[in-house]
Design a protein around this motif. Structure first.
Motif, PDB file in Angstrom:
ATOM      1  N   UNK A 174       0.808  -1.224   0.000  1.00 49.46           N
ATOM      2  CA  UNK A 174       0.000   0.000   0.000  1.00 49.46           C
ATOM      3  C   UNK A 174       0.840   1.272   0.000  1.00 49.46           C
ATOM      4  N   UNK A 175       2.107   1.157   0.298  1.00 53.24           N
ATOM      5  CA  UNK A 175       2.979   2.326   0.462  1.00 53.24           C
ATOM      6  C   UNK A 175       2.952   3.289  -0.733  1.00 53.24           C
ATOM      7  N   UNK A 176       2.886   2.772  -1.932  1.00 48.08           N
ATOM      8  CA  UNK A 176       2.948   3.634  -3.118  1.00 48.08           C
ATOM      9  C   UNK A 176       1.574   4.075  -3.603  1.00 48.08           C
ATOM     10  N   UNK A 177       0.529   3.647  -2.921  1.00 52.06           N
ATOM     11  CA  UNK A 177      -0.828   3.990  -3.352  1.00 52.06           C
ATOM     12  C   UNK A 177      -1.305   5.270  -2.664  1.00 52.06           C
ATOM     13  N   UNK A 178      -2.284   5.907  -3.268  1.00 57.21           N
ATOM     14  CA  UNK A 178      -2.853   7.124  -2.681  1.00 57.21           C
ATOM     15  C   UNK A 178      -3.609   6.800  -1.396  1.00 57.21           C
ATOM     16  N   UNK A 238      -5.489   3.375  -0.416  1.00 58.75           N
ATOM     17  CA  UNK A 238      -5.005   2.570   0.708  1.00 58.75           C
ATOM     18  C   UNK A 238      -6.161   2.174   1.613  1.00 58.75           C
ATOM     19  N   UNK A 239      -6.970   3.159   1.970  1.00 55.16           N
ATOM     20  CA  UNK A 239      -8.094   2.898   2.870  1.00 55.16           C
ATOM     21  C   UNK A 239      -9.084   1.923   2.239  1.00 55.16           C
ATOM     22  N   UNK A 240      -9.407   2.109   0.972  1.00 56.56           N
ATOM     23  CA  UNK A 240     -10.365   1.244   0.282  1.00 56.56           C
ATOM     24  C   UNK A 240      -9.819  -0.179   0.122  1.00 56.56           C
ATOM     25  N   UNK A 251     -11.329  -3.654   1.797  1.00 58.20           N
ATOM     26  CA  UNK A 251     -11.746  -4.796   0.981  1.00 58.20           C
ATOM     27  C   UNK A 251     -10.909  -6.052   1.252  1.00 58.20           C
ATOM     28  N   UNK A 252      -9.663  -5.892   1.659  1.00 57.85           N
ATOM     29  CA  UNK A 252      -8.787  -7.040   1.888  1.00 57.85           C
ATOM     30  C   UNK A 252      -9.004  -7.686   3.255  1.00 57.85           C
ATOM     31  N   UNK A 253      -9.228  -6.883   4.286  1.00 59.65           N
ATOM     32  CA  UNK A 253      -9.294  -7.409   5.649  1.00 59.65           C
ATOM     33  C   UNK A 253     -10.368  -8.487   5.851  1.00 59.65           C
ATOM     34  N   UNK A 254     -11.589  -8.325   5.329  1.00 62.63           N
ATOM     35  CA  UNK A 254     -12.579  -9.400   5.526  1.00 62.63           C
ATOM     36  C   UNK A 254     -12.139 -10.735   4.928  1.00 62.63           C
ATOM     37  N   UNK A 286     -16.494  -6.988  -7.861  1.00 61.74           N
ATOM     38  CA  UNK A 286     -15.450  -6.529  -8.770  1.00 61.74           C
ATOM     39  C   UNK A 286     -14.372  -5.734  -8.024  1.00 61.74           C
ATOM     40  N   UNK A 287     -14.783  -4.774  -7.207  1.00 64.40           N
ATOM     41  CA  UNK A 287     -13.826  -3.937  -6.476  1.00 64.40           C
ATOM     42  C   UNK A 287     -12.998  -4.735  -5.492  1.00 64.40           C
ATOM     43  N   UNK A 288     -13.632  -5.668  -4.801  1.00 69.09           N
ATOM     44  CA  UNK A 288     -12.922  -6.490  -3.828  1.00 69.09           C
ATOM     45  C   UNK A 288     -11.952  -7.429  -4.524  1.00 69.09           C
TER      46      UNK A 288
END
Length: 140
Positions: A35-39, A43-45, A49-52, A90-92
């Motif tokens: 996530x370091x290079x992402x806005x 990062x938050x989105x 989506x990844x944590x669940x 799709x987003x997840x």
């Protein structure tokens, strides 16, 4: 200028290298580097989506992302995510796929479990048709 170069140096230092293979890399470490290079909003989105999925993987299979298999991802997509709808699916999938691609690129996993799973397609929006002159006259 020095600040910008310093910033680039930190980014480069956060990448995993062959010299750091002896160090124990956690899933959380891998997420932070990914996530370091992402806005900030991305990062938050992506985290949301990844944590669940990671929680499901631990609870249902006792595994972390480094030991995830294609069957685990398919099971989760079909049982948990599909009922939420295509847009969410799709987003997840995009976030999860990006994370596993990163793990594979960094050689933290030997194969990407998302590689052979096609991305769910979002339904195409229909383009509104133009009104005829007669229809416009009736409206007016």
């Amino acid at each position: 200028m020095a600040k910008r170069e310093e910033s680039r140096g930190r980014r480069a230092a956060k990448q995993f290298t062959s010299e750091s293979e002896g160090d124990e890399v956690t899933v959380q470490d891998a997420i932070e580097v990914w996530l370091h290079t992402k806005r900030p909003l991305t990062q938050r989105e992506y985290r949301r989506r990844l944590q669940p999925f990671l929680a499901y993987l631990r609870a249902a299979h006792g595994r972390d992302a480094f030991r995830c298999r294609r069957k685990h991802l398919l099971e989760w997509l079909n049982q948990v995510l599909k009922p939420k709808g295509l847009k969410s699916e799709h987003g997840t999938y995009t976030a999860i796929s990006s994370f596993f691609k990163h793990l594979h690129d960094q050689r933290l996993i030997s194969s990407d479990p998302t590689r052979s799973i096609p991305c769910p397609k979002t339904p195409e929006r229909s383009i509104p048709r133009r009104l005829s002159k007669a229809e416009v006259q009736r409206i007016l």
